[in-house]
Design a protein around this motif. Structure first.
Motif, PDB file in Angstrom:
ATOM      1  N   LEU A  71     -10.714  21.548  -4.190  1.00  0.00           N
ATOM      2  CA  LEU A  71     -10.563  21.810  -2.764  1.00  0.00           C
ATOM      3  C   LEU A  71     -11.220  20.658  -2.017  1.00  0.00           C
ATOM      4  O   LEU A  71     -12.433  20.503  -2.060  1.00  0.00           O
ATOM      5  N   PRO A  72     -10.441  19.812  -1.351  1.00  0.00           N
ATOM      6  CA  PRO A  72     -11.042  18.648  -0.682  1.00  0.00           C
ATOM      7  C   PRO A  72     -12.019  19.051   0.407  1.00  0.00           C
ATOM      8  O   PRO A  72     -11.775  19.971   1.194  1.00  0.00           O
ATOM      9  N   GLY A  73     -13.130  18.347   0.436  1.00  0.00           N
ATOM     10  CA  GLY A  73     -14.079  18.515   1.528  1.00  0.00           C
ATOM     11  C   GLY A  73     -13.704  17.584   2.671  1.00  0.00           C
ATOM     12  O   GLY A  73     -13.601  16.370   2.482  1.00  0.00           O
ATOM     13  N   LYS A  74     -13.512  18.156   3.845  1.00  0.00           N
ATOM     14  CA  LYS A  74     -13.030  17.365   4.981  1.00  0.00           C
ATOM     15  C   LYS A  74     -14.173  16.930   5.877  1.00  0.00           C
ATOM     16  O   LYS A  74     -15.175  17.629   6.035  1.00  0.00           O
ATOM     17  N   ARG A  75     -13.977  15.783   6.495  1.00  0.00           N
ATOM     18  CA  ARG A  75     -14.945  15.256   7.449  1.00  0.00           C
ATOM     19  C   ARG A  75     -14.460  15.350   8.883  1.00  0.00           C
ATOM     20  O   ARG A  75     -15.252  15.491   9.801  1.00  0.00           O
ATOM     21  N   GLU A  76     -13.138  15.259   9.080  1.00  0.00           N
ATOM     22  CA  GLU A  76     -12.646  15.167  10.460  1.00  0.00           C
ATOM     23  C   GLU A  76     -11.198  15.591  10.537  1.00  0.00           C
ATOM     24  O   GLU A  76     -10.391  15.262   9.669  1.00  0.00           O
ATOM     25  N   SER A  77     -10.876  16.339  11.579  1.00  0.00           N
ATOM     26  CA  SER A  77      -9.479  16.647  11.917  1.00  0.00           C
ATOM     27  C   SER A  77      -9.441  16.923  13.429  1.00  0.00           C
ATOM     28  O   SER A  77      -9.847  16.067  14.201  1.00  0.00           O
ATOM     29  N   ARG A  78      -8.980  18.105  13.818  1.00  0.00           N
ATOM     30  CA  ARG A  78      -8.934  18.404  15.253  1.00  0.00           C
ATOM     31  C   ARG A  78     -10.345  18.620  15.796  1.00  0.00           C
ATOM     32  O   ARG A  78     -11.194  19.215  15.154  1.00  0.00           O
ATOM     33  N   THR A 114     -17.725   0.290  21.152  1.00  0.00           N
ATOM     34  CA  THR A 114     -16.900   0.200  19.962  1.00  0.00           C
ATOM     35  C   THR A 114     -16.025  -1.044  20.067  1.00  0.00           C
ATOM     36  O   THR A 114     -15.720  -1.509  21.165  1.00  0.00           O
ATOM     37  N   ASP A 115     -15.629  -1.582  18.909  1.00  0.00           N
ATOM     38  CA  ASP A 115     -14.775  -2.766  18.917  1.00  0.00           C
ATOM     39  C   ASP A 115     -13.294  -2.402  18.934  1.00  0.00           C
ATOM     40  O   ASP A 115     -12.437  -3.274  18.885  1.00  0.00           O
ATOM     41  N   ARG A 116     -12.967  -1.104  19.013  1.00  0.00           N
ATOM     42  CA  ARG A 116     -11.562  -0.702  19.070  1.00  0.00           C
ATOM     43  C   ARG A 116     -11.046  -0.814  20.500  1.00  0.00           C
ATOM     44  O   ARG A 116     -11.588  -0.182  21.421  1.00  0.00           O
ATOM     45  N   GLU A 117     -10.018  -1.593  20.690  1.00  0.00           N
ATOM     46  CA  GLU A 117      -9.447  -1.764  22.019  1.00  0.00           C
ATOM     47  C   GLU A 117      -8.660  -0.536  22.460  1.00  0.00           C
ATOM     48  O   GLU A 117      -8.668  -0.175  23.637  1.00  0.00           O
ATOM     49  N   ALA A 118      -7.955   0.090  21.524  1.00  0.00           N
ATOM     50  CA  ALA A 118      -7.104   1.224  21.872  1.00  0.00           C
ATOM     51  C   ALA A 118      -7.326   2.365  20.889  1.00  0.00           C
ATOM     52  O   ALA A 118      -7.784   2.161  19.760  1.00  0.00           O
ATOM     53  N   SER A 119      -7.008   3.570  21.327  1.00  0.00           N
ATOM     54  CA  SER A 119      -7.164   4.741  20.473  1.00  0.00           C
ATOM     55  C   SER A 119      -6.090   4.747  19.389  1.00  0.00           C
ATOM     56  O   SER A 119      -5.047   4.083  19.499  1.00  0.00           O
ATOM     57  N   ASP A 120      -6.349   5.493  18.328  1.00  0.00           N
ATOM     58  CA  ASP A 120      -5.351   5.685  17.273  1.00  0.00           C
ATOM     59  C   ASP A 120      -5.526   7.079  16.685  1.00  0.00           C
ATOM     60  O   ASP A 120      -6.383   7.851  17.118  1.00  0.00           O
ATOM     61  N   GLN A 121      -4.698   7.424  15.718  1.00  0.00           N
ATOM     62  CA  GLN A 121      -4.724   8.752  15.117  1.00  0.00           C
ATOM     63  C   GLN A 121      -5.465   8.775  13.784  1.00  0.00           C
ATOM     64  O   GLN A 121      -5.405   9.761  13.049  1.00  0.00           O
ATOM     65  N   LYS A 122      -6.181   7.700  13.470  1.00  0.00           N
ATOM     66  CA  LYS A 122      -6.890   7.643  12.196  1.00  0.00           C
ATOM     67  C   LYS A 122      -8.213   8.400  12.283  1.00  0.00           C
ATOM     68  O   LYS A 122      -8.853   8.451  13.326  1.00  0.00           O
ATOM     69  N   VAL A 123      -8.621   8.958  11.146  1.00  0.00           N
ATOM     70  CA  VAL A 123      -9.850   9.755  11.080  1.00  0.00           C
ATOM     71  C   VAL A 123     -10.589   9.407   9.797  1.00  0.00           C
ATOM     72  O   VAL A 123     -10.139   8.602   8.985  1.00  0.00           O
ATOM     73  N   MET A 124     -11.743  10.026   9.607  1.00  0.00           N
ATOM     74  CA  MET A 124     -12.431   9.930   8.328  1.00  0.00           C
ATOM     75  C   MET A 124     -11.704  10.803   7.307  1.00  0.00           C
ATOM     76  O   MET A 124     -11.119  11.834   7.658  1.00  0.00           O
ATOM     77  N   GLY A 125     -11.753  10.389   6.049  1.00  0.00           N
ATOM     78  CA  GLY A 125     -10.981  11.066   5.025  1.00  0.00           C
ATOM     79  C   GLY A 125     -11.688  12.262   4.426  1.00  0.00           C
ATOM     80  O   GLY A 125     -12.695  12.760   4.930  1.00  0.00           O
ATOM     81  N   MET A 126     -11.137  12.740   3.310  1.00  0.00           N
ATOM     82  CA  MET A 126     -11.674  13.902   2.605  1.00  0.00           C
ATOM     83  C   MET A 126     -11.986  13.512   1.165  1.00  0.00           C
ATOM     84  O   MET A 126     -11.489  12.508   0.656  1.00  0.00           O
ATOM     85  N   SER A 127     -12.818  14.311   0.521  1.00  0.00           N
ATOM     86  CA  SER A 127     -13.278  13.979  -0.828  1.00  0.00           C
ATOM     87  C   SER A 127     -13.150  15.173  -1.758  1.00  0.00           C
ATOM     88  O   SER A 127     -13.390  16.317  -1.354  1.00  0.00           O
ATOM     89  N   CYS A 128     -12.765  14.894  -2.994  1.00  0.00           N
ATOM     90  CA  CYS A 128     -12.904  15.850  -4.096  1.00  0.00           C
ATOM     91  C   CYS A 128     -14.035  15.326  -4.973  1.00  0.00           C
ATOM     92  O   CYS A 128     -13.868  14.322  -5.686  1.00  0.00           O
ATOM     93  N   LEU A 129     -15.176  15.973  -4.893  1.00  0.00           N
ATOM     94  CA  LEU A 129     -16.363  15.468  -5.565  1.00  0.00           C
ATOM     95  C   LEU A 129     -16.357  15.792  -7.050  1.00  0.00           C
ATOM     96  O   LEU A 129     -15.683  16.720  -7.508  1.00  0.00           O
ATOM     97  N   ILE A 130     -17.120  15.008  -7.801  1.00  0.00           N
ATOM     98  CA  ILE A 130     -17.384  15.307  -9.200  1.00  0.00           C
ATOM     99  C   ILE A 130     -18.892  15.381  -9.400  1.00  0.00           C
ATOM    100  O   ILE A 130     -19.661  14.777  -8.648  1.00  0.00           O
TER     101      ILE A 130
END
Length: 606
Positions: A287-294, A180-196
């Motif tokens: 209801l948002p569909g989630k991709r990532e959390s804990r 991976t090109d990330r040098e250090a870890s962070d708290q960012k994740v993939m987001g969530m979607s409200c589909l249509i």
């Protein structure tokens, strides 16, 4: 004061998405008493009518997930020819409710865990004694006291409630040695979607956007140009929240996603420049569909290199094949491509050690919260993979309860049993063959390819294609001296690549559709699948099925017999021949309700 019910059970599964459903069903089918606690009024999680994300899984030819998920998908093809999401909900509901060992608690939110501290086996310091849920419809509490627990909630609700170790965010390249090109870890994740979703009508349908809808910028319009006539269009890129807390900030993110959805539909109707006047907005997900959390921490943490290099694991309990699909945390507002794809080996193995807690003695987990890095999760999170992970947890919980073992003991002492139970239930473990009874060896008249424990066409099995049998032709095992038979195991061809269904590739391979066109086809069962068959022994009919919707059929015999005979009578394509992928017998039997008897126990021939 609100009433509290106490339920004592073998396995409590929290979360009724596909992972939780398959975990609960598999556990119940093996004979456990199971409670499934689901906070929503419907089952299916991200696949339900409330969210409507597609069930994606392993890419590549012949890699479709089987087991309970394939049972569900085939039943949906039979009962739901228009791919109606409300009928889909009833199919999922039926699969859970018909299991007599399974208690379903809908509208019940897990809110508390009673945890015992101590020195447990293999260095675990905690053990769950009970979990409590609040059911909003009845205004009652349910306290579930179980021997084993499965967190299939997606957000890993049991992590903060019981103190299970978990991970959150993206790792740096030094954390697990990933590419991976990330040098250090962070708290960012993939987001969530409200589909249509939209439906094409025979006349023009106006749309008046609300005052609070978000007007898309020119760059946003250029980066994401929806095409309602493309069956792949499902508006997945309406995604936000990856730079926030995808649990604590869900309500705030939802309030950004809904105006964004309205703004996107306004663009489709008025600013896109295509003929969209006859398209009507049929669904907006609140209801948002989630991709990532804990993500839980297990005995092993699956990494990007495991997927990209196709590492083989002795404790393989499931597999994946979706590309590592890493979504930018900025989501829709990111000024660039919304995701990056990284190659994986198709299929790659997922070890059992990723499915139970490193510090809580009796905690399993399955779904998008397994023990994996962020990059590995970007592949394992898709629901086809989550479903078979859930089935592995249900089977492992059965062994843990019946062997009086911890989840880690199952790895140390009962791994072969776990893998055999999964393969008996039609779960594919790449490179492994299901064990069949030795009495099948050298059976006259039965092609060798049908009695080797190979249940699908796949490159790992060479050129195995089963046998194309003429309808009404009999396949017979004959044992002149008599042999003990526990179970008859049959696998038919359910067209895993869905080549015999109507429509384009998207229509054929997805159980549900996003947008409904006037020419959207009706779906039906695969033409290759056996429709009617009969199994007999010593002149006695064991079963006769006239409208078969299953790929894998297991029939109890549980006695010494001189023969077992299979007669295929027709298929759903109404052709003269039907493919049989496996027809063999096993020593382990089934109980009356169809669940597998103790796989260690061989019944005496007498």
């Amino acid at each position: 004061m609100l009433r509290e019910h106490v339920i004592k059970t073998d396995l409590c599964v929290v979360g009724g998405g596909l992972a939780g459903m398959c975990a609960a069903i598999r556990g119940a089918r093996e004979g456990l008493q199971v409670v499934l606690m689901q906070e929503r009024p419907v089952l299916g999680g991200n696949a339900s009518s409330e969210i409507r994300m597609w069930i994606c899984g392993a890419n590549g030819r012949d890699n479709r997930e089987t087991g309970i998920l394939e049972e569900i998908c085939l039943e949906n093809l039979y009962r739901n020819p228009t791919k109606n999401y409300y009928l889909w909900d009833t199919v999922l509901y039926e699969f859970v409710k018909r299991e007599r060992n399974l208690t379903l608690l809908l509208n019940c939110t897990c809110m508390k865990a009673d945890v015992e501290e101590g020195a447990f086996a293999h260095g675990r310091g905690k053990r769950i004694r009970s979990v409590t849920g609040y059911q909003m419809t009845t205004q009652e509490f349910f306290r579930v006291e179980a021997k084993m627990y499965g967190d299939c909630s997606g957000d890993s609700i049991l992590a903060p409630l019981c103190g299970a170790d978990f991970m959150l965010g993206r790792e740096g390249k030094e954390d697990f040695g990933e590419d991976t090109d990330r040098e250090a870890s962070d708290q960012k994740v993939m987001g969530m979607s409200c589909l249509i979703q939209a439906r094409e009508q025979e006349r023009a349908v106006p749309f008046i956007p609300p005052d609070w809808s978000r007007t898309l910028t020119e760059n946003e319009r250029l980066l994401r140009r929806p095409d309602l006539h493309d069956t792949l269009e499902n508006f997945w890129y309406l995604e936000l929240g990856g730079e926030q807390d995808t649990i604590a900030d869900t309500e705030e993110v939802r309030d950004k996603l809904i105006p964004l959805a309205m703004g996107m539909w306004d663009y489709v109707k008025h600013g896109y420049g295509e003929n969209t006047d006859r398209w009507d907005l049929e669904f907006v997900g609140f209801l948002p569909g989630k991709r990532e959390s804990r993500r839980m921490v297990g005995e092993y943490v699956l990494t990007q290199k495991d997927l990209s290099r196709g590492r083989e694991f002795e404790d393989a309990a499931a597999y994946g094949g979706w590309k590592m699909d890493d979504h930018c945390p900025g989501g829709f507002f990111y000024d660039g491509p919304p995701n990056r794809l990284f190659q994986v080996q198709e299929p790659y193995q997922i070890p059992y050690r990723c499915l139970y807690s490193k510090n809580v003695d009796n905690l399993f987990f399955a779904g998008r919260n397994i023990s994996a890095t962020h990059l590995a999760l970007s592949s394992t999170r898709v629901m086809g993979t989550c479903a078979i992970l859930g089935e592995a947890v249900g089977a492992a919980a059965f062994l843990a309860v019946t062997r009086e073992a911890s989840p880690h003991d199952v790895y140390l002492r009962h791994l072969g049993e776990l893998q055999q139970i999964l393969m008996n239930g039609d779960c594919f473990l790449p490179g492994r063959k299901r064990k069949v009874s030795p009495v099948c060896d050298g059976a006259a008249g039965i092609p060798e390819c049908l009695r080797q424990g190979m249940d699908r066409e796949h490159e790992c099995y060479g050129d195995h294609k089963g046998k194309l049998v003429k309808n009404r032709e009999e396949l017979a095992y004959e044992f002149p001296g008599g042999e003990y038979v526990g179970t008859v195991h049959i696998v038919f061809d359910s067209d895993l690549n869905r080549e015999t269904l109507a429509g384009d590739k998207t229509e054929r391979t997805h159980s549900m559709r996003a947008n409904v066109r006037l020419d959207s086809p009706l779906v039906s069962l695969p033409k290759t699948l056996c429709r009617e068959f009969a199994v007999s022994s010593e002149g006695r009919l064991l079963c006769h099925v006239t409208d078969n919707r299953k790929r894998c059929i297991r029939i109890p015999v549980e006695r010494r017999v001189r023969d077992v005979r299979l007669t295929v009578l027709s298929n759903w394509g109404e052709t003269g021949k039907t493919r049989v992928l496996a027809f063999d017998v096993e020593e382990s039997g089934l109980l009356e309700d169809g669940r597998l008897k103790n796989p260690l126990t061989r019944k005496n021939d007498s």
